[in-house]
Design a protein around this motif. Structure first.
Motif, PDB file in Angstrom:
ATOM      1  N   ILE A   1     -41.239  22.391  26.278  1.00 19.45           N
ATOM      2  CA  ILE A   1     -40.247  22.618  24.979  1.00 19.45           C
ATOM      3  C   ILE A   1     -38.977  21.602  26.115  1.00 19.45           C
ATOM      4  O   ILE A   1     -39.326  22.406  27.156  1.00 19.45           O
ATOM      5  CB  ILE A   1     -39.986  23.653  24.575  1.00 19.45           C
ATOM      6  CG1 ILE A   1     -41.957  24.239  24.237  1.00 19.45           C
ATOM      7  CG2 ILE A   1     -38.549  23.471  23.655  1.00 19.45           C
ATOM      8  CD1 ILE A   1     -41.945  23.376  22.399  1.00 19.45           C
ATOM      9  N   GLU A   2     -38.715  20.879  25.908  1.00 15.86           N
ATOM     10  CA  GLU A   2     -37.581  20.296  26.475  1.00 15.86           C
ATOM     11  C   GLU A   2     -36.456  20.594  25.602  1.00 15.86           C
ATOM     12  O   GLU A   2     -36.231  19.856  25.355  1.00 15.86           O
ATOM     13  CB  GLU A   2     -37.898  18.583  26.991  1.00 15.86           C
ATOM     14  CG  GLU A   2     -39.160  18.815  28.572  1.00 15.86           C
ATOM     15  CD  GLU A   2     -38.959  17.416  28.766  1.00 15.86           C
ATOM     16  OE1 GLU A   2     -38.927  16.607  28.136  1.00 15.86           O
ATOM     17  OE2 GLU A   2     -40.165  17.592  29.696  1.00 15.86           O
TER      18      GLU A   2
ATOM     19  N   ASP B   1     -33.386  29.550  25.810  1.00 16.01           N
ATOM     20  CA  ASP B   1     -33.072  28.523  26.750  1.00 16.01           C
ATOM     21  C   ASP B   1     -33.849  27.490  25.883  1.00 16.01           C
ATOM     22  O   ASP B   1     -32.476  26.380  25.965  1.00 16.01           O
ATOM     23  CB  ASP B   1     -32.377  29.434  27.927  1.00 16.01           C
ATOM     24  CG  ASP B   1     -32.043  27.243  28.161  1.00 16.01           C
ATOM     25  OD1 ASP B   1     -30.852  27.488  28.436  1.00 16.01           O
ATOM     26  OD2 ASP B   1     -32.400  26.775  29.638  1.00 16.01           O
ATOM     27  N   ASN B   2     -35.091  27.779  25.834  1.00 13.95           N
ATOM     28  CA  ASN B   2     -35.357  26.382  25.749  1.00 13.95           C
ATOM     29  C   ASN B   2     -35.562  25.817  24.184  1.00 13.95           C
ATOM     30  O   ASN B   2     -36.666  25.362  22.885  1.00 13.95           O
ATOM     31  CB  ASN B   2     -37.034  26.100  25.844  1.00 13.95           C
ATOM     32  CG  ASN B   2     -37.836  27.592  25.533  1.00 13.95           C
ATOM     33  OD1 ASN B   2     -37.231  27.954  24.328  1.00 13.95           O
ATOM     34  ND2 ASN B   2     -39.235  28.048  25.620  1.00 13.95           N
ATOM     35  N   THR B   3     -35.056  26.822  23.371  1.00 15.76           N
ATOM     36  CA  THR B   3     -34.201  26.874  21.654  1.00 15.76           C
ATOM     37  C   THR B   3     -35.861  27.677  21.169  1.00 15.76           C
ATOM     38  O   THR B   3     -35.867  27.720  19.723  1.00 15.76           O
ATOM     39  CB  THR B   3     -34.179  25.620  21.231  1.00 15.76           C
ATOM     40  OG1 THR B   3     -35.363  24.827  21.127  1.00 15.76           O
ATOM     41  CG2 THR B   3     -33.112  24.693  22.066  1.00 15.76           C
ATOM     42  N   ILE B   4     -36.675  27.869  21.004  1.00 23.92           N
ATOM     43  CA  ILE B   4     -37.686  28.738  20.730  1.00 23.92           C
ATOM     44  C   ILE B   4     -36.781  29.622  20.542  1.00 23.92           C
ATOM     45  O   ILE B   4     -36.053  30.550  21.187  1.00 23.92           O
ATOM     46  CB  ILE B   4     -38.759  29.041  21.121  1.00 23.92           C
ATOM     47  CG1 ILE B   4     -39.481  27.783  21.158  1.00 23.92           C
ATOM     48  CG2 ILE B   4     -39.608  30.486  20.834  1.00 23.92           C
ATOM     49  CD1 ILE B   4     -41.135  28.122  22.577  1.00 23.92           C
ATOM     50  N   GLU B   5     -37.229  30.717  19.400  1.00 25.08           N
ATOM     51  CA  GLU B   5     -36.852  31.620  17.990  1.00 25.08           C
ATOM     52  C   GLU B   5     -37.671  32.939  18.009  1.00 25.08           C
ATOM     53  O   GLU B   5     -38.582  32.565  17.293  1.00 25.08           O
ATOM     54  CB  GLU B   5     -35.791  31.072  17.161  1.00 25.08           C
ATOM     55  CG  GLU B   5     -34.836  32.465  16.666  1.00 25.08           C
ATOM     56  CD  GLU B   5     -34.187  31.462  15.525  1.00 25.08           C
ATOM     57  OE1 GLU B   5     -32.915  31.180  15.862  1.00 25.08           O
ATOM     58  OE2 GLU B   5     -33.969  31.363  14.914  1.00 25.08           O
ATOM     59  N   GLY B   6     -37.675  33.709  18.225  1.00 25.02           N
ATOM     60  CA  GLY B   6     -38.140  35.416  18.153  1.00 25.02           C
ATOM     61  C   GLY B   6     -37.081  36.282  17.137  1.00 25.02           C
ATOM     62  O   GLY B   6     -36.373  36.158  17.477  1.00 25.02           O
ATOM     63  N   LEU B   7     -38.732  37.311  16.781  1.00 28.36           N
ATOM     64  CA  LEU B   7     -37.413  38.204  16.058  1.00 28.36           C
ATOM     65  C   LEU B   7     -37.777  39.565  17.255  1.00 28.36           C
ATOM     66  O   LEU B   7     -39.378  39.827  17.023  1.00 28.36           O
ATOM     67  CB  LEU B   7     -38.560  38.697  14.853  1.00 28.36           C
ATOM     68  CG  LEU B   7     -37.770  39.738  13.702  1.00 28.36           C
ATOM     69  CD1 LEU B   7     -36.362  39.649  13.162  1.00 28.36           C
ATOM     70  CD2 LEU B   7     -38.784  39.642  12.849  1.00 28.36           C
TER      71      LEU B   7
ATOM     72  N   PRO C   1     -27.835  22.219  21.113  1.00 24.12           N
ATOM     73  CA  PRO C   1     -28.312  21.955  21.561  1.00 24.12           C
ATOM     74  C   PRO C   1     -29.564  21.227  20.933  1.00 24.12           C
ATOM     75  O   PRO C   1     -30.555  22.130  20.038  1.00 24.12           O
ATOM     76  CB  PRO C   1     -29.072  23.615  23.036  1.00 24.12           C
ATOM     77  CG  PRO C   1     -29.115  24.491  22.558  1.00 24.12           C
ATOM     78  CD  PRO C   1     -27.774  24.464  21.734  1.00 24.12           C
ATOM     79  N   GLU C   2     -30.685  20.512  21.531  1.00 23.89           N
ATOM     80  CA  GLU C   2     -31.748  20.291  20.934  1.00 23.89           C
ATOM     81  C   GLU C   2     -32.826  20.225  21.113  1.00 23.89           C
ATOM     82  O   GLU C   2     -33.432  20.190  22.480  1.00 23.89           O
ATOM     83  CB  GLU C   2     -32.159  18.934  20.202  1.00 23.89           C
ATOM     84  CG  GLU C   2     -30.784  18.341  18.588  1.00 23.89           C
ATOM     85  CD  GLU C   2     -30.898  17.451  18.034  1.00 23.89           C
ATOM     86  OE1 GLU C   2     -31.861  16.996  18.361  1.00 23.89           O
ATOM     87  OE2 GLU C   2     -30.156  17.190  17.039  1.00 23.89           O
ATOM     88  N   ALA C   3     -34.139  20.341  21.149  1.00 26.93           N
ATOM     89  CA  ALA C   3     -35.517  20.373  21.797  1.00 26.93           C
ATOM     90  C   ALA C   3     -36.377  19.414  21.049  1.00 26.93           C
ATOM     91  O   ALA C   3     -36.330  19.021  19.976  1.00 26.93           O
ATOM     92  CB  ALA C   3     -35.832  21.541  21.689  1.00 26.93           C
ATOM     93  N   GLU C   4     -37.497  19.399  22.393  1.00 28.22           N
ATOM     94  CA  GLU C   4     -38.085  17.808  22.068  1.00 28.22           C
ATOM     95  C   GLU C   4     -39.597  18.716  22.064  1.00 28.22           C
ATOM     96  O   GLU C   4     -39.932  19.600  23.884  1.00 28.22           O
ATOM     97  CB  GLU C   4     -37.881  16.971  23.237  1.00 28.22           C
ATOM     98  CG  GLU C   4     -38.935  15.418  22.566  1.00 28.22           C
ATOM     99  CD  GLU C   4     -38.817  14.150  23.988  1.00 28.22           C
ATOM    100  OE1 GLU C   4     -39.686  13.236  24.390  1.00 28.22           O
ATOM    101  OE2 GLU C   4     -37.693  14.329  23.552  1.00 28.22           O
ATOM    102  N   VAL C   5     -40.182  18.962  21.349  1.00 30.64           N
ATOM    103  CA  VAL C   5     -41.660  18.771  21.967  1.00 30.64           C
ATOM    104  C   VAL C   5     -42.281  18.158  22.708  1.00 30.64           C
ATOM    105  O   VAL C   5     -42.676  17.015  22.019  1.00 30.64           O
ATOM    106  CB  VAL C   5     -42.326  19.194  20.245  1.00 30.64           C
ATOM    107  CG1 VAL C   5     -43.894  20.220  21.167  1.00 30.64           C
ATOM    108  CG2 VAL C   5     -41.278  20.901  20.154  1.00 30.64           C
ATOM    109  N   VAL C   6     -43.520  18.399  23.856  1.00 26.46           N
ATOM    110  CA  VAL C   6     -43.692  17.078  24.495  1.00 26.46           C
ATOM    111  C   VAL C   6     -45.238  18.099  24.461  1.00 26.46           C
ATOM    112  O   VAL C   6     -46.012  19.124  24.438  1.00 26.46           O
ATOM    113  CB  VAL C   6     -43.810  17.428  25.887  1.00 26.46           C
ATOM    114  CG1 VAL C   6     -44.952  16.439  26.750  1.00 26.46           C
ATOM    115  CG2 VAL C   6     -42.210  17.702  26.760  1.00 26.46           C
ATOM    116  N   LEU C   7     -46.258  17.157  23.889  1.00 26.53           N
ATOM    117  CA  LEU C   7     -47.317  16.786  23.345  1.00 26.53           C
ATOM    118  C   LEU C   7     -48.791  16.661  24.329  1.00 26.53           C
ATOM    119  O   LEU C   7     -48.083  15.697  24.662  1.00 26.53           O
ATOM    120  CB  LEU C   7     -47.774  16.824  21.691  1.00 26.53           C
ATOM    121  CG  LEU C   7     -47.023  17.270  20.995  1.00 26.53           C
ATOM    122  CD1 LEU C   7     -47.501  17.104  19.868  1.00 26.53           C
ATOM    123  CD2 LEU C   7     -46.644  18.227  20.539  1.00 26.53           C
TER     124      LEU C   7
END
Length: 706
Positions: A433-434, A645-651, A418-424
């Motif tokens: 984040i879509e 699910d919105n493709t944001i990644e954390g540790l 999946p790719e994500a689009e950042v809404v500004l």
């Protein structure tokens, strides 16, 4: 064959032994009047890395001297890998002791030292052919009488020493541009002068401006380019129209995203009978406006590609061309390069094709969403609105499925990530984040563009024309062996390790895991096994697409290789054969164009990813304490990454796992508890809480919720 090629080929002969410049002058029977020209040519070929002059002033080709030429890929820990110019050579490991002042992306000559470091042969840098980092962007650290600039690019290992007199008044924490005036050496950092202060790292807008400066591109086009573009007439001459194939009566559409402004491609289809259809792929004829060697052309080459940052576009071509004269707008006459392909509607095979210069007039601009609603959702309102096109769209959809199946049957490796689009908002702040899913509309255009790129590359390859190919090497054997070891734990296996691995073997694994819990983990590990595609004048095929010949032809508004090969194709289809002088010119220049384009593409991809990741971190800064579900997307010795699910990644750091001592198992891509044997493995679903967001470090920390 050019003189340059003759010299190189002469040195490749088995009987050749390294000769001095004087001996080469005699060997080639160079008259006195041409002596200096020949010596200049030798120096030029040496600077290109095609030949090497040894310590005894004798010339030879690198491969006969245990030398390899290529670009250095740096690492934050100071070592690096040489990515050879020859795509059939393996990467070479360079230790920090043997890097000899070279920096990330420099073109270098490396001597093989016959040792193995992990998976790679080891080498040492003996010569730097071309420096890539004349300017570096980073954060200023003040140390009283002097300062250092810490590069933002982690692949640049060295901090840059800046004397106080050269600091331009920079303060601690400022983002700056530093010009290198003394290159690094063993036990010595590079030294430089600050030429621009972008602002403090916490100032609004400095983050994106920093990314732009790292690309080392001017924000505006130079005055000579602007003057050249201003002089381009907006109206197409009748003479130009009359010499082209007139396709203005052919019904065609563009299908792009909602916000697209530069339309590279249009498509048309005509059903010839129950068995056959003619698909037209019509690509903007940029070369009509961008003349080879002009200031506009040189600027396009320097930029190499358009760059799509999260809040702006840095175009390869000025707006008058990219969004107007070259863009295939509806209801306007436009110049194009058209590839007309007759397809078998049952098999999806191309039966015959024609490449022609054309004049077209697009009937309708459609968006991916509109096409998806008509073809998938049966949206009656849209179907009625576009009733004059719906039959053609349905025929295209049917044909694209056949074309895609044929490609997959050959073994094309298709990943679904999946790719994500950042809404500004208006101030540039991330407000959403879509996740963007690829629908039938995106796949339809992708299928037709891939097949067109293949058809064009095959045509030029069989004509034996100097060309720029899009190449993709097969994965290294040891990488496949590691992949197989991992897959074995999940009950899967890649066949064909005894000889060459065929992409079909990898696609079969992807097909088997489709819909299974481990689908994501297998896709991720398999993708990491693959090499990176790039440009090269030597055709070695495209492994990932299972294609014998592949090129980039379909986006000349935003990619320079496409523009360059349009020139070559036009010359070939108009003249039938390239003149000897033109062939020699292309043979001399295409490698440097391909190499530079690959370099600019990597920079652009890094910048695009970094700008998006930056806004993702900003979006999460007010989400502290909130809970999310995610999937483990990467496992390291220090913890594991979780993708939401919105493709944001954390540790999730291993220190936060307090119920046991956990150890990293690379072969299983997992962290396993010593006492409990609890496993956190790539692809596992977990629930996390946002515990820390560091915008400066672009890092998000999660903690597990049991």
């Amino acid at each position: 064959m050019s003189t340059k090629s003759k010299i190189v080929d002469f040195m490749k002969e088995q009987a050749y032994k390294p000769l001095t410049a004087e001996e080469l002058l005699k060997e080639f029977d160079i008259p006195k009047r041409d002596r200096d020209k020949f010596l200049d040519l030798l120096e030029e070929i040496e600077n290109d890395g095609l030949i090497i002059k040894n310590r005894k002033e004798r010339y030879g080709v690198p491969e006969r001297m245990d030398l390899v030429v290529g670009r250095l890929q740096g690492h934050a820990k100071g070592f690096g890998f040489l990515i050879p110019d020859n795509p059939e050579q393996e990467d070479v490991y360079i230790s920090i002791e043997d890097i000899d002042g070279a920096m990330h992306n420099d073109r270098v000559v490396v001597r093989l030292i016959g040792e193995k470091k992990g998976k790679s042969t080891a080498g040492e840098v003996i010569k730097i052919l071309e420096r890539a980092n004349h300017q570096i962007v980073g954060e200023y650290e003040d140390s009283g009488d002097f300062g250092f600039v810490v590069p933002d690019d982690g692949k640049i290992f060295h901090d840059v020493f800046v004397p106080k007199s050269q600091s331009k008044g920079a303060q601690e924490g400022d983002k700056v541009v530093v010009e290198i005036n003394q290159w690094p050496a063993k036990r010595r950092n590079p030294e430089g002068e600050i030429t621009e202060i972008l602002g403090h790292k916490t100032d609004s807008g400095v983050d994106i401006e920093t990314i732009i400066k790292k690309l080392d591109l001017p924000a505006d086009f130079p005055s000579d380019v602007r003057e050249e573009v201003a002089a381009i007439p907006e109206k197409i001459s009748e003479k130009e129209i009359n010499r082209r194939t007139d396709l203005r009566d052919v019904k065609m559409v563009t299908i792009d995203g909602e916000d697209a402004k530069d339309f590279d491609d249009a498509v048309s289809i005509e059903k010839l009978n129950e068995e056959e259809a003619r698909l037209g792929v019509h690509i903007a004829d940029v070369t009509h406006y961008v003349k080879e060697g002009s200031p506009l052309d040189q600027e396009a080459l320097e930029r190499g590609t358009s760059i799509y940052l999260v809040d702006r576009v840095i175009p390869m071509l000025p707006e008058k061309l990219s969004n107007n004269l070259c863009s295939l707008r509806s209801d306007q006459d436009r110049l194009a390069m058209s590839v007309l392909m007759k397809f078998d509607l049952n098999s999806g095979e191309v039966l015959e094709h024609e490449i022609t210069e054309s004049v077209i007039n697009v009937n309708q601009r459609l968006t991916y969403n509109q096409v998806k609603k008509m073809l998938v959702d049966d949206d009656e309102e849209l179907i009625d609105q576009f009733s004059h096109l719906i039959a053609e769209l349905r025929l295209m959809a049917d044909l694209s499925k056949k074309v895609r199946k044929l490609r997959q049957d050959k073994g094309s490796v298709d990943f679904e990530f999946p790719e994500a689009e950042v809404v500004l908002d208006e101030e540039g702040n991330a407000i959403d984040i879509e996740k963007v899913d690829r629908t039938i509309a995106e796949k339809l255009i992708e299928d037709f563009m891939i097949r067109t790129n293949e058809v064009v590359a095959e045509e030029m390859y069989y004509r034996e024309v100097p060309f720029i190919y899009r190449v993709h090497e097969e994965p290294a054997k040891d990488e496949i062996e590691e992949l197989n070891s991992f897959l074995h734990n999940l009950g899967y296996h890649v066949k064909g390790l005894e000889g060459e691995v065929h992409p079909k073997s990898l696609q079969k694994v992807l097909n088997k895991v489709e819909g299974e819990p481990e689908e994501r983990v297998v896709n991720t590990v398999l993708l990491r096994t693959m090499q990176k595609a790039h440009y090269h004048p030597q055709n070695i095929g495209h492994f990932g697409l299972a294609s014998r010949c592949y090129s980039h032809f379909t986006s000349p508004i935003r990619r320079y290789p496409d523009l360059m090969i349009h020139r070559i194709i036009k010359e070939v289809i108009n003249k039938g054969v390239l003149p000897k002088e033109r062939r020699e010119e292309l043979e001399d220049n295409l490698f440097s164009i391909a190499d530079h384009s690959s370099l600019q593409e990597r920079k652009a991809m890094d910048a695009e990813r970094e700008s998006k990741d930056l806004k993702k971190v900003e979006y999460m800064k007010d989400k502290l304490g909130q809970e999310f579900e995610g999937v483990i997307s990467g496992v390291m010795s220090f913890g594991f990454f979780v993708e939401l699910d919105n493709t944001i990644e954390g540790l999730v750091h291993v220190s936060t796992l307090v119920d046991d001592y956990y150890h990293y198992h690379e072969d299983k891509q997992a962290i396993i508890g010593e006492r409990t044997a609890k496993i956190y493995r790539l692809g596992d679903e977990v629930k996390v809480e946002v515990s820390k967001v560091n915008v400066d470090a672009q890092q998000i920390d999660f903690e597990l919720i049991e």
